[in-house]
Design a protein around this motif. Structure first.
Motif, PDB file in Angstrom:
ATOM      1  N   GLY A 279      26.123 157.685  26.848  1.00 37.07           N
ATOM      2  CA  GLY A 279      24.761 157.340  27.244  1.00 37.07           C
ATOM      3  C   GLY A 279      24.343 155.984  26.699  1.00 37.07           C
ATOM      4  O   GLY A 279      23.683 155.201  27.389  1.00 37.07           O
ATOM      5  N   ARG A 280      24.715 155.682  25.444  1.00 35.58           N
ATOM      6  CA  ARG A 280      24.372 154.386  24.853  1.00 35.58           C
ATOM      7  C   ARG A 280      25.118 153.256  25.555  1.00 35.58           C
ATOM      8  O   ARG A 280      24.549 152.195  25.805  1.00 35.58           O
ATOM      9  CB  ARG A 280      24.722 154.341  23.353  1.00 35.58           C
ATOM     10  CG  ARG A 280      23.991 155.330  22.467  1.00 35.58           C
ATOM     11  CD  ARG A 280      22.468 155.273  22.420  1.00 35.58           C
ATOM     12  NE  ARG A 280      21.698 155.411  23.608  1.00 35.58           N
ATOM     13  CZ  ARG A 280      21.322 156.547  24.209  1.00 35.58           C
ATOM     14  NH1 ARG A 280      21.685 157.707  23.749  1.00 35.58           N
ATOM     15  NH2 ARG A 280      20.580 156.541  25.300  1.00 35.58           N
ATOM     16  N   VAL A 281      26.379 153.467  25.877  1.00 40.25           N
ATOM     17  CA  VAL A 281      27.167 152.448  26.575  1.00 40.25           C
ATOM     18  C   VAL A 281      26.551 152.169  27.941  1.00 40.25           C
ATOM     19  O   VAL A 281      26.397 151.002  28.340  1.00 40.25           O
ATOM     20  CB  VAL A 281      28.646 152.883  26.708  1.00 40.25           C
ATOM     21  CG1 VAL A 281      29.415 151.960  27.651  1.00 40.25           C
ATOM     22  CG2 VAL A 281      29.313 152.922  25.339  1.00 40.25           C
ATOM     23  N   LYS A 282      26.156 153.206  28.650  1.00 46.31           N
ATOM     24  CA  LYS A 282      25.518 153.023  29.959  1.00 46.31           C
ATOM     25  C   LYS A 282      24.190 152.288  29.815  1.00 46.31           C
ATOM     26  O   LYS A 282      23.869 151.432  30.629  1.00 46.31           O
ATOM     27  CB  LYS A 282      25.311 154.378  30.650  1.00 46.31           C
ATOM     28  CG  LYS A 282      26.582 154.972  31.205  1.00 46.31           C
ATOM     29  CD  LYS A 282      26.297 156.263  31.938  1.00 46.31           C
ATOM     30  CE  LYS A 282      27.556 156.828  32.538  1.00 46.31           C
ATOM     31  NZ  LYS A 282      27.303 158.082  33.269  1.00 46.31           N
ATOM     32  N   SER A 283      23.424 152.621  28.775  1.00 42.01           N
ATOM     33  CA  SER A 283      22.150 151.946  28.548  1.00 42.01           C
ATOM     34  C   SER A 283      22.357 150.444  28.332  1.00 42.01           C
ATOM     35  O   SER A 283      21.621 149.621  28.880  1.00 42.01           O
ATOM     36  CB  SER A 283      21.427 152.532  27.333  1.00 42.01           C
ATOM     37  OG  SER A 283      21.026 153.849  27.596  1.00 42.01           O
ATOM     38  N   PHE A 284      23.344 150.086  27.528  1.00 43.40           N
ATOM     39  CA  PHE A 284      23.641 148.671  27.299  1.00 43.40           C
ATOM     40  C   PHE A 284      24.096 147.994  28.584  1.00 43.40           C
ATOM     41  O   PHE A 284      23.740 146.849  28.856  1.00 43.40           O
ATOM     42  CB  PHE A 284      24.695 148.494  26.205  1.00 43.40           C
ATOM     43  CG  PHE A 284      24.122 148.547  24.819  1.00 43.40           C
ATOM     44  CD1 PHE A 284      23.243 147.574  24.366  1.00 43.40           C
ATOM     45  CD2 PHE A 284      24.462 149.576  23.965  1.00 43.40           C
ATOM     46  CE1 PHE A 284      22.711 147.618  23.093  1.00 43.40           C
ATOM     47  CE2 PHE A 284      23.934 149.638  22.688  1.00 43.40           C
ATOM     48  CZ  PHE A 284      23.061 148.664  22.243  1.00 43.40           C
ATOM     49  N   ARG A 285      24.876 148.708  29.373  1.00 37.79           N
ATOM     50  CA  ARG A 285      25.342 148.140  30.634  1.00 37.79           C
ATOM     51  C   ARG A 285      24.163 147.831  31.554  1.00 37.79           C
ATOM     52  O   ARG A 285      24.090 146.751  32.144  1.00 37.79           O
ATOM     53  CB  ARG A 285      26.322 149.099  31.321  1.00 37.79           C
ATOM     54  CG  ARG A 285      26.966 148.487  32.557  1.00 37.79           C
ATOM     55  CD  ARG A 285      27.975 149.397  33.161  1.00 37.79           C
ATOM     56  NE  ARG A 285      27.330 150.679  33.460  1.00 37.79           N
ATOM     57  CZ  ARG A 285      27.933 151.720  33.967  1.00 37.79           C
ATOM     58  NH1 ARG A 285      29.213 151.669  34.244  1.00 37.79           N
ATOM     59  NH2 ARG A 285      27.283 152.831  34.226  1.00 37.79           N
ATOM     60  N   TYR A 286      23.210 148.755  31.652  1.00 35.63           N
ATOM     61  CA  TYR A 286      22.026 148.518  32.476  1.00 35.63           C
ATOM     62  C   TYR A 286      21.192 147.375  31.915  1.00 35.63           C
ATOM     63  O   TYR A 286      20.650 146.559  32.663  1.00 35.63           O
ATOM     64  CB  TYR A 286      21.167 149.781  32.583  1.00 35.63           C
ATOM     65  CG  TYR A 286      21.849 150.944  33.277  1.00 35.63           C
ATOM     66  CD1 TYR A 286      22.587 150.749  34.437  1.00 35.63           C
ATOM     67  CD2 TYR A 286      21.751 152.233  32.773  1.00 35.63           C
ATOM     68  CE1 TYR A 286      23.208 151.816  35.073  1.00 35.63           C
ATOM     69  CE2 TYR A 286      22.365 153.306  33.414  1.00 35.63           C
ATOM     70  CZ  TYR A 286      23.093 153.082  34.552  1.00 35.63           C
ATOM     71  OH  TYR A 286      23.703 154.128  35.183  1.00 35.63           O
TER      72      TYR A 286
ATOM     73  N   LYS B 278      22.920 144.132  32.674  1.00 34.98           N
ATOM     74  CA  LYS B 278      22.793 143.895  34.113  1.00 34.98           C
ATOM     75  C   LYS B 278      21.410 143.327  34.429  1.00 34.98           C
ATOM     76  O   LYS B 278      21.284 142.362  35.183  1.00 34.98           O
ATOM     77  CB  LYS B 278      23.017 145.220  34.863  1.00 34.98           C
ATOM     78  CG  LYS B 278      22.966 145.129  36.356  1.00 34.98           C
ATOM     79  CD  LYS B 278      23.240 146.524  36.950  1.00 34.98           C
ATOM     80  CE  LYS B 278      23.070 146.551  38.435  1.00 34.98           C
ATOM     81  NZ  LYS B 278      23.273 147.903  38.980  1.00 34.98           N
ATOM     82  N   GLY B 279      20.364 143.888  33.835  1.00 35.69           N
ATOM     83  CA  GLY B 279      19.008 143.389  34.031  1.00 35.69           C
ATOM     84  C   GLY B 279      18.839 141.983  33.495  1.00 35.69           C
ATOM     85  O   GLY B 279      18.214 141.129  34.138  1.00 35.69           O
ATOM     86  N   ALA B 280      19.396 141.711  32.319  1.00 36.34           N
ATOM     87  CA  ALA B 280      19.321 140.362  31.746  1.00 36.34           C
ATOM     88  C   ALA B 280      20.050 139.364  32.650  1.00 36.34           C
ATOM     89  O   ALA B 280      19.561 138.252  32.886  1.00 36.34           O
ATOM     90  CB  ALA B 280      19.930 140.349  30.343  1.00 36.34           C
TER      91      ALA B 280
END
Length: 127
Positions: free
Chosen positions: A11-18, A21-23
């Protein structure tokens, strides 16, 4: 979208990926963020050229992060408002103006901090 089977680490890895991606979207698609990012690069180069102190680096990095963060939130508010109500509406305009005002406060704060940092160095080079 988070699945209930995702563990804490996944979940943390996915959060960082999102988040990255937003940045990336901000830096590559929003003209104001592109401009502010270029100014940030100029300030970083200036920091090395003028040999600013560690404390000055901290303040510089903080105001760069502040402006880019608030600009990102402003962009999100504007996109959300446009999605909700694509035609002009005075209440939507009011909301967008307030978000832009927050960016103005952050940018003015950054200008003051940068002037405080670099004025002595520039004055020393000129005099």
């Amino acid at each position: 979208m988070k699945k209930s089977s995702d563990g804490f680490l996944i979940g943390r890895v996915k959060s960082f990926r999102y988040a990255f991606k937003g940045a990336f979207f901000l830096i590559t698609t929003e003209h104001s963020v592109i401009t502010q990012s270029l100014l940030a690069v100029i300030l970083i180069i200036s920091g090395f050229l003028f040999h600013i102190t560690k404390t000055e680096w901290l303040f510089q990095v903080l105001v760069i992060g502040l402006v880019l963060s608030i600009e990102g939130l402003n962009t999100a508010v504007e996109k959300l408002c446009d999605f909700i109500h694509s035609d002009y509406h005075k209440h939507i305009g009011f909301i967008k103006d307030i978000a832009a005002g927050a960016v103005t406060f952050a940018a003015l704060t950054a200008v003051v901090v940068i002037l405080i940092i670099y004025s002595p160095y520039i004055y020393e080079k000129v005099i």
